[in-house]
Design a protein around this motif. Sequence first.
Motif, PDB file in Angstrom:
ATOM      1  N   VAL A   8       0.847  -1.184   0.000  1.00  0.00           N
ATOM      2  CA  VAL A   8       0.000   0.000   0.000  1.00  0.00           C
ATOM      3  C   VAL A   8       0.887   1.241   0.000  1.00  0.00           C
ATOM      4  CG1 VAL A   8      -1.752   1.301   1.267  1.00  0.00           C
ATOM      5  CG2 VAL A   8      -1.872  -1.206   1.175  1.00  0.00           C
ATOM      6  N   GLY A   9       0.658   2.110  -0.956  1.00  0.00           N
ATOM      7  CA  GLY A   9       1.405   3.367  -1.033  1.00  0.00           C
ATOM      8  C   GLY A   9       2.540   3.298  -2.027  1.00  0.00           C
ATOM      9  N   LYS A  10       2.888   4.444  -2.542  1.00  0.00           N
ATOM     10  CA  LYS A  10       3.990   4.559  -3.496  1.00  0.00           C
ATOM     11  C   LYS A  10       5.311   4.723  -2.751  1.00  0.00           C
ATOM     12  CE  LYS A  10       1.543   6.548  -7.390  1.00  0.00           C
ATOM     13  NZ  LYS A  10       1.807   5.550  -8.386  1.00  0.00           N
ATOM     14  N   GLU A  41      -5.096   5.307   0.984  1.00  0.00           N
ATOM     15  CA  GLU A  41      -6.180   6.212   1.371  1.00  0.00           C
ATOM     16  C   GLU A  41      -5.605   7.424   2.090  1.00  0.00           C
ATOM     17  OE1 GLU A  41      -9.601   6.083   0.986  1.00  0.00           O
ATOM     18  OE2 GLU A  41      -9.369   4.339  -0.310  1.00  0.00           O
ATOM     19  N   GLN A  42      -6.191   8.567   1.842  1.00  0.00           N
ATOM     20  CA  GLN A  42      -5.760   9.792   2.509  1.00  0.00           C
ATOM     21  C   GLN A  42      -6.401   9.878   3.893  1.00  0.00           C
ATOM     22  OE1 GLN A  42      -3.378  11.832   1.225  1.00  0.00           O
ATOM     23  NE2 GLN A  42      -3.270  10.241  -0.324  1.00  0.00           N
ATOM     24  N   LEU A  43      -5.627  10.348   4.840  1.00  0.00           N
ATOM     25  CA  LEU A  43      -6.100  10.487   6.221  1.00  0.00           C
ATOM     26  C   LEU A  43      -6.165  11.957   6.603  1.00  0.00           C
ATOM     27  CD1 LEU A  43      -3.884   7.757   7.938  1.00  0.00           C
ATOM     28  CD2 LEU A  43      -6.245   7.552   7.184  1.00  0.00           C
ATOM     29  N   SER A  44      -7.001  12.233   7.560  1.00  0.00           N
ATOM     30  CA  SER A  44      -7.022  13.571   8.149  1.00  0.00           C
ATOM     31  C   SER A  44      -7.121  13.423   9.659  1.00  0.00           C
ATOM     32  CB  SER A  44      -8.187  14.406   7.605  1.00  0.00           C
ATOM     33  OG  SER A  44      -9.408  13.967   8.166  1.00  0.00           O
ATOM     34  N   ALA A 110      -0.299   2.838   6.264  1.00  0.00           N
ATOM     35  CA  ALA A 110      -0.445   3.437   7.589  1.00  0.00           C
ATOM     36  C   ALA A 110      -1.672   2.922   8.344  1.00  0.00           C
ATOM     37  CB  ALA A 110      -0.528   4.955   7.459  1.00  0.00           C
ATOM     38  N   LEU A 111      -2.693   2.475   7.627  1.00  0.00           N
ATOM     39  CA  LEU A 111      -3.930   2.029   8.275  1.00  0.00           C
ATOM     40  C   LEU A 111      -3.888   0.576   8.738  1.00  0.00           C
ATOM     41  CD1 LEU A 111      -6.510   3.656   5.844  1.00  0.00           C
ATOM     42  CD2 LEU A 111      -5.770   4.490   8.079  1.00  0.00           C
TER      43      LEU A 111
END
Length: 157
Positions: A8-10, A41-44, A110-111
């Motif tokens: 997951v992620g680049k 996925e983007q987190l906030s 990260a998730l």
Amino acid sequence: MEMTVLTVGKMKDQSLRAGIEAYSNRLSVFCKMQIIEIPEEQLSDKMQAADIEKRRNDEGERILSHLTPEHYVMALSMKGRLWTPKRLSNEMERLSAKGQSQIAFVIAGALGLSEAVLDRSNEQLTISQKVFPHQLARLVLLERVYRAFQLSLGESI
């Protein structure tokens, strides 16, 4: 043998990218290998637990879409058993002897990994007792797999 690394992620770190390319080239002698980067996925800061879980599940669905029933899936997880290169070598030899030619390693972002991905996994393993950022985990995994192949050929590491 075919190896797939679903991550997951680049890869953002150029020095890690160089190491990953080096081990990918070394592994190409032993197996057909591909690395598939799953969009992260983007987190906030304002996200609630339910939002985080939904995004983890969305990532999980994208991971699962790249797996076939033929894949033997090894998910990297701190809850998994510690796998040394020797243990990984023994497992790859066992799988090969059983005719299992497709192995997929899954590295979370990260998730973390969704329950659906963990349920689909045949094994949960950890490659170190230390926690690595997921980008560094990719490099360490490739190094461990390379060492496992060397051991299976009787080479010293």
